[in-house]
Each structure stands twice: as structure tokens, then as C-alpha cells.
Design an enzyme around this catalytic site. Structure first.
Site, PDB file in Angstrom:
ATOM      1  N   GLY A  30      11.421  31.777   3.994  1.00 11.69           N
ATOM      2  CA  GLY A  30      12.289  32.022   2.845  1.00 11.69           C
ATOM      3  C   GLY A  30      13.415  32.949   3.226  1.00 11.69           C
ATOM      4  O   GLY A  30      13.250  33.844   4.054  1.00 11.69           O
ATOM      5  N   GLU A  31      14.556  32.688   2.654  1.00 16.08           N
ATOM      6  CA  GLU A  31      15.699  33.533   2.927  1.00 16.08           C
ATOM      7  C   GLU A  31      16.468  33.668   1.637  1.00 16.08           C
ATOM      8  O   GLU A  31      16.959  32.670   1.101  1.00 16.08           O
ATOM      9  CB  GLU A  31      16.561  32.877   4.006  1.00 16.08           C
ATOM     10  CG  GLU A  31      17.203  33.861   4.921  1.00 16.08           C
ATOM     11  CD  GLU A  31      18.038  33.156   5.983  1.00 16.08           C
ATOM     12  OE1 GLU A  31      18.720  33.857   6.718  1.00 16.08           O
ATOM     13  OE2 GLU A  31      18.023  31.918   6.048  1.00 16.08           O
ATOM     14  N   GLY A  32      16.506  34.866   1.102  1.00 13.91           N
ATOM     15  CA  GLY A  32      17.177  35.024  -0.185  1.00 13.91           C
ATOM     16  C   GLY A  32      18.246  36.089  -0.144  1.00 13.91           C
ATOM     17  O   GLY A  32      18.700  36.497   0.925  1.00 13.91           O
ATOM     18  N   PHE A  34      17.852  39.108  -1.207  1.00 13.44           N
ATOM     19  CA  PHE A  34      17.318  40.449  -0.991  1.00 13.44           C
ATOM     20  C   PHE A  34      16.335  40.555   0.166  1.00 13.44           C
ATOM     21  O   PHE A  34      15.936  41.641   0.536  1.00 13.44           O
ATOM     22  CB  PHE A  34      16.631  40.950  -2.269  1.00 13.44           C
ATOM     23  CG  PHE A  34      17.498  40.847  -3.490  1.00 13.44           C
ATOM     24  CD1 PHE A  34      18.591  41.678  -3.635  1.00 13.44           C
ATOM     25  CD2 PHE A  34      17.233  39.907  -4.480  1.00 13.44           C
ATOM     26  CE1 PHE A  34      19.409  41.591  -4.749  1.00 13.44           C
ATOM     27  CE2 PHE A  34      18.048  39.814  -5.598  1.00 13.44           C
ATOM     28  CZ  PHE A  34      19.138  40.656  -5.730  1.00 13.44           C
ATOM     29  N   ASP A 168      12.995  37.328 -13.216  1.00 12.44           N
ATOM     30  CA  ASP A 168      13.563  36.311 -12.328  1.00 12.44           C
ATOM     31  C   ASP A 168      12.624  35.120 -12.192  1.00 12.44           C
ATOM     32  O   ASP A 168      12.374  34.641 -11.090  1.00 12.44           O
ATOM     33  CB  ASP A 168      13.876  36.950 -10.967  1.00 12.44           C
ATOM     34  CG  ASP A 168      14.939  36.184 -10.196  1.00 12.44           C
ATOM     35  OD1 ASP A 168      15.640  35.349 -10.806  1.00 12.44           O
ATOM     36  OD2 ASP A 168      15.064  36.403  -8.978  1.00 12.44           O
TER      37      ASP A 168
HETATM   38  P1  ADP Z   1      13.504  36.990  -2.421  1.00 13.57           P
HETATM   39  O1  ADP Z   1      13.552  38.333  -3.094  1.00 13.57           O
HETATM   40  O2  ADP Z   1      14.314  36.969  -1.154  1.00 13.57           O
HETATM   41  O3  ADP Z   1      13.808  35.841  -3.325  1.00 13.57           O
HETATM   42  P2  ADP Z   1      10.704  36.118  -2.526  1.00 13.57           P
HETATM   43  O4  ADP Z   1       9.607  37.117  -2.681  1.00 13.57           O
HETATM   44  O5  ADP Z   1      11.073  35.299  -3.723  1.00 13.57           O
HETATM   45  O6  ADP Z   1      11.989  36.842  -1.898  1.00 13.57           O
HETATM   46  O7  ADP Z   1      10.310  35.118  -1.359  1.00 13.57           O
HETATM   47  C1  ADP Z   1      11.228  34.135  -0.907  1.00 13.57           C
HETATM   48  C2  ADP Z   1      10.510  32.844  -0.570  1.00 13.57           C
HETATM   49  O8  ADP Z   1       9.524  33.070   0.445  1.00 13.57           O
HETATM   50  C3  ADP Z   1       9.736  32.219  -1.720  1.00 13.57           C
HETATM   51  O9  ADP Z   1      10.552  31.401  -2.521  1.00 13.57           O
HETATM   52  C4  ADP Z   1       8.688  31.406  -0.987  1.00 13.57           C
HETATM   53  O10 ADP Z   1       9.204  30.175  -0.542  1.00 13.57           O
HETATM   54  C5  ADP Z   1       8.378  32.279   0.224  1.00 13.57           C
HETATM   55  N1  ADP Z   1       7.228  33.151  -0.071  1.00 13.57           N
HETATM   56  C6  ADP Z   1       7.257  34.393  -0.607  1.00 13.57           C
HETATM   57  N2  ADP Z   1       6.022  34.912  -0.729  1.00 13.57           N
HETATM   58  C7  ADP Z   1       5.167  33.975  -0.257  1.00 13.57           C
HETATM   59  C8  ADP Z   1       3.722  33.888  -0.120  1.00 13.57           C
HETATM   60  N3  ADP Z   1       2.936  34.889  -0.477  1.00 13.57           N
HETATM   61  N4  ADP Z   1       3.204  32.755   0.394  1.00 13.57           N
HETATM   62  C9  ADP Z   1       3.998  31.743   0.783  1.00 13.57           C
HETATM   63  N5  ADP Z   1       5.341  31.745   0.680  1.00 13.57           N
HETATM   64  C10 ADP Z   1       5.939  32.841   0.170  1.00 13.57           C
HETATM   65 MG    MG Z   2      12.809  34.974  -4.872  1.00  7.78          MG
END
Ligand code: ADP
Ligand code: MG
Length: 394
Positions: A30-32, A34, A168
Site C-alpha cells: 500500500g502506498e498512500g 500518509f 476516513d
Molecule cells: P494510509 O494511511 O497510507 O492510507 P493504510 O493504513 O490505509 O495507510 O494502509 C494502506 C493500505 O495498505 C491498505 O489500503 C491496505 O491495502 C494495506 N494494508 C494496511 N494494513 C493492512 C493489514 N493489516 N493487512 C493487509 N493489508 C494492509
Molecule cells: Mg488508508
């Protein structure tokens, strides 16, 4: 894995000294805005010690020697969330603290631990096997949707019970596994505690007490008295209103767009409603606004000018638009879903096209989620008692 991802992983391992002693980084998942999230194997995970914790919570019988199992050799996967160093320490602390508070909540991905190296903070969560929303949103049946929302509202109920709003809620922050009909809520980066603010906005009051509150706004007062305000004041000396707008475009409820300062857990319910609208209409993303004004107009095209004016007034604001195509009454959600799914009657056959019975039930539920007046919106607790959800158990 891709070359670029492999290089990114190496850079991360170099910058976070010692991380690869404990974790073997496998991929970037994942790449967002934040953070970046990696899938990794926990090399020190003691599967024996933690076995019941993960696999069979109900049978804690492993303490009796006869029933002890051999430690499994199965690798244990985690998600390592690298929070960007540009995030403020307060923000990072907030996310970790809320996750810590929610660690026993079912359907919330629990925080295992967190590390800091210099200015870099990482959060470690159990890896949750899920499918990408884009792979299944177009062919989810109504029965599948019942299960999806049962899981999502179970998560929201536990979060809201702790007086925390997620802020969110959207498909990428609710990791769903269709095979297990189970999902977990992730990403508490924007979450906050519900505040009790004594300068109440009229929207939080019972209808009979609202009039008094609304009358405080000069403009709103002019409107209520039946007089049209002459025009937008040329030199408006009032300070502009500030309110928390954090969240994702297209998932924000009217009260956030209108800058209500009294936002509560009901904003998550609206966002869940946008997900249901997406599934029923088979359109993702459903809303495409460039900014908040645009988003407000998108809502106006559906809900009509009258509703938007009423909602604005409720928050002490005035809503006006001269866009001719917007009607006062807007369109029914049934009609929008029929349009989006290409089920419109051709001119020759006057036959009325309708939604199926289970779709109609879904739309009734949808109306309770996408209720513009936040005080009237259904709560997560109530949603779980709604026929649309209770049928998921049958
Ligand atoms: P951001 O703040 O960058 O949006 P997230 O916590 O939403 O970060 O995580 C980004 C992405 O990483 C998620 O949309 C998902 O695809 C993957 N991800 C995050 N946590 C998990 C987890 N516990 N298990 C599997 N994938 C995860
Ligand atoms: Mg997210």
C-alpha cells in the site's frame, strides 16, 4: 516483485537500522498520502506462545499439556506501516493511541507493536488476507452486500462505542475477505475522539429546539423571515468558518462540506452509505468532485436544492445555486441506481422498470445511511438491527 519496489524495500531496510533482524520484508502492499505499507514475515514470532490468540480464541485449552500442539512452522505475516516522517508527532501519536484503545475491538485491525528509529515511526499490524475492492464491487450480489455491511457496521459499532470517529471510511480502509465474509477496519490516521462542545450547532439539537439556535445566524434569520437576502455582502467582515474537513473526497457528508464544527460518529455512517451506493450502482468511484463546492453540487444533483438549503440552514449557513439543471426535489436513489446500471425504459415500451425486491430493501437501508440531516441518520447499532442486515444471518 518489481525492481522499483525491491529498491524501495532496500532503502527502507537501510534507513531503519535493525528492522530486518526481526522482519523479512516481502512486498509493498500500500502506498498512500500518509504512509507506505509492506507485507513482512515476523521472524521471531513464537507461534506456540501465540497460537490460540490468532487461530482459535475459543479453545484456550492448550495450557493442558495433553492438548498442546507442536509449534507450527507456518510463517507469520504482518503489515508494517511506515508513517511518513512529514507527519507531525501528534498525528502519529494520535493514530497509535487510538489503535491501542481499540485493540480488543472485533473487526478492527489490532496494533501489535510500534517502533521508532530517529524520525521514522513504523506500526506493526497482523497481516489481513483480503481482496481488492475493484476486483469484486461489480459482481457483488445483494446477499454479499448484506454480509459486507454486517461486518463493516460491526466494526463501526465497536469504534463508535468508544466515542471514536474514524473519519476516513472507504473501501481501501476496510479490508474485506469475501470468502470469510469478514473484514477489518484499518487506518486510524485521521480518527479522533468525539468532543462534547457546549457551543452546540443546531444540527445536534432536537428539532423543536433548533429554531432558536438557527436564529442566531443573521443571514439565516433573514431567510427564515421570508425575505431574500439582497445579495452577497460586498465587504463581509465575518471571519471564515473553520472546521475539520479531514477525510476522502467523495466520502464526505454534507455537514463536513458545509463546515459544521460539531461533527460526530454519524459522518462514518454517511461514508458507509457511499460504499453501498457504489455497490448498488456498480460505479467506482461514485463521486468525482475536485473540491468541497463541487462535492456539494454533486450531492445537490441527487438530493435536490431544497434539501441542501434546509441542511445549510441547520448549520447556520446559506446555500444558493443558479445552476439551472438542478431541481428542487432531486432524484430518487432508485432512479439513480436504475440509470447507473443501464436499466432505463426505451421510449417505445412504456413498461415501468423497477428494482428487484431485495434491491429495494437495500435502497431503503441506503436512505437511512445517506440521510442529509446527521441527527436523523441511523447509528451503527441501529443499522445492525435493520432488516437489510439481519437477513444476513438467515
Ligand atoms: P494510509 O494511511 O497510507 O492510507 P493504510 O493504513 O490505509 O495507510 O494502509 C494502506 C493500505 O495498505 C491498505 O489500503 C491496505 O491495502 C494495506 N494494508 C494496511 N494494513 C493492512 C493489514 N493489516 N493487512 C493487509 N493489508 C494492509
Ligand atoms: Mg488508508
Amino acid at each position: 516483485i518489481e525492481q522499483a519496489v525491491a529498491e524501495d524495500i532496500v532503502r527502507f531496510e537501510d534507513s531503519f537500522v535493525g528492522i530486518n533482524k526481526r522482519y523479512r520484508l516481502i512486498n509493498r502492499i500500500g502506498e498512500g498520502t500518509f504512509s507506505t505499507v509492506y507485507k513482512a514475515e515476523d521472524l521471531e514470532y513464537n507461534s506456540f506462545e501465540n497460537e490460540w490468540d490468532i487461530d482459535d480464541r475459543e479453545s484456550k485449552k492448550w495450557s493442558s499439556p495433553a492438548r498442546r500442539r507442536r509449534p507450527s512452522k507456518r510463517p507469520h505475516y504482518v503489515a508494517i506501516k511506515k508513517i511518513y516522517v512529514t507527519s507531525s508527532p501528534m498525528r502519529i501519536f494520535n493514530e497509535l493511541e487510538l489503535l491501542h484503545d481499540l485493540k480488543f475491538s472485533d473487526s478492527v485491525c489490532p496494533l501489535i507493536t510500534a517502533f521508532r528509529h530517529l524520525d521514522q515511526v513504523v506500526a506493526v499490524l497482523p497481516y489481513f488476507q483480503h481482496r481488492d475492492f475493484r476486483e469484486y464491487y461489480q459482481d457483488m450480489t445483494i446477499a454479499d452486500m448484506r454480509l459486507y455491511f454486517r461486518s463493516l457496521f460491526t466494526a463501526l459499532r465497536s469504534v463508535h462505542a468508544k466515542k471514536i470517529l474514524h473519519r476516513d471510511v472507504k473501501p481501501t480502509n476496510f479490508l474485506y475477505n469475501p470468502q470469510q465474509a469478514r473484514g477489518v477496519l484499518v487506518d486510524f490516521g485521521l480518527a479522533e475522539r468525539e468532543e462534547t462542545d457546549w457551543h452546540q450547532c443546531a444540527c445536534t439539537l432536537p428539532p423543536e429546539e433548533r429554531r432558536y439556535k438557527i436564529s442566531h445566524s443573521v443571514w439565516a434569520q433573514t431567510l427564515q423571515s421570508g425575505n431574500q437576502p439582497s445579495s452577497y455582502p460586498k465587504s463581509d467582515v465575518r471571519s471564515s468558518r473553520r472546521a475539520n474537513r479531514a477525510g476522502t473526497r467523495g466520502f464526505r457528508p454534507p455537514e463536513v462540506l458545509i463546515k459544521c464544527t460539531q461533527q460526530n460518529t454519524s459522518i462514518d455512517i454517511w461514508s458507509a452509505g457511499v460504499i453501498l451506493l457504489t455497490l448498488l450502482s456498480r460505479r467506482f468511484p461514485f463521486f468525482h468532485s475536485a473540491d468541497d463546492i463541487d462535492a456539494l453540487l454533486e450531492l445537490t444533483s441527487i438530493f435536490g436544492k431544497k434539501k441542501m438549503r434546509d441542511i445549510a440552514l441547520l448549520h447556520g449557513q446559506v446555500f444558493e445555486t443558479n445552476i439551472p439543471s438542478y431541481s428542487d426535489g432531486g432524484h430518487s436513489l432508485e432512479k439513480i441506481i436504475l440509470w447507473c446500471t443501464g436499466r432505463t425504459s426505451s421510449d417505445k415500451t412504456q413498461k415501468k422498470i423497477e428494482l428487484g425486491d431485495d434491491e429495494k430493501e437495500a435502497v431503503q437501508f441506503l436512505y437511512r445511511l445517506l440521510e442529509c440531516d446527521s441527527a436523523k441518520r441511523i447509528t451503527a447499532e441501529e443499522a445492525l438491527r435493520h432488516p437489510f442486515i439481519t437477513k444476513a444471518f438467515e
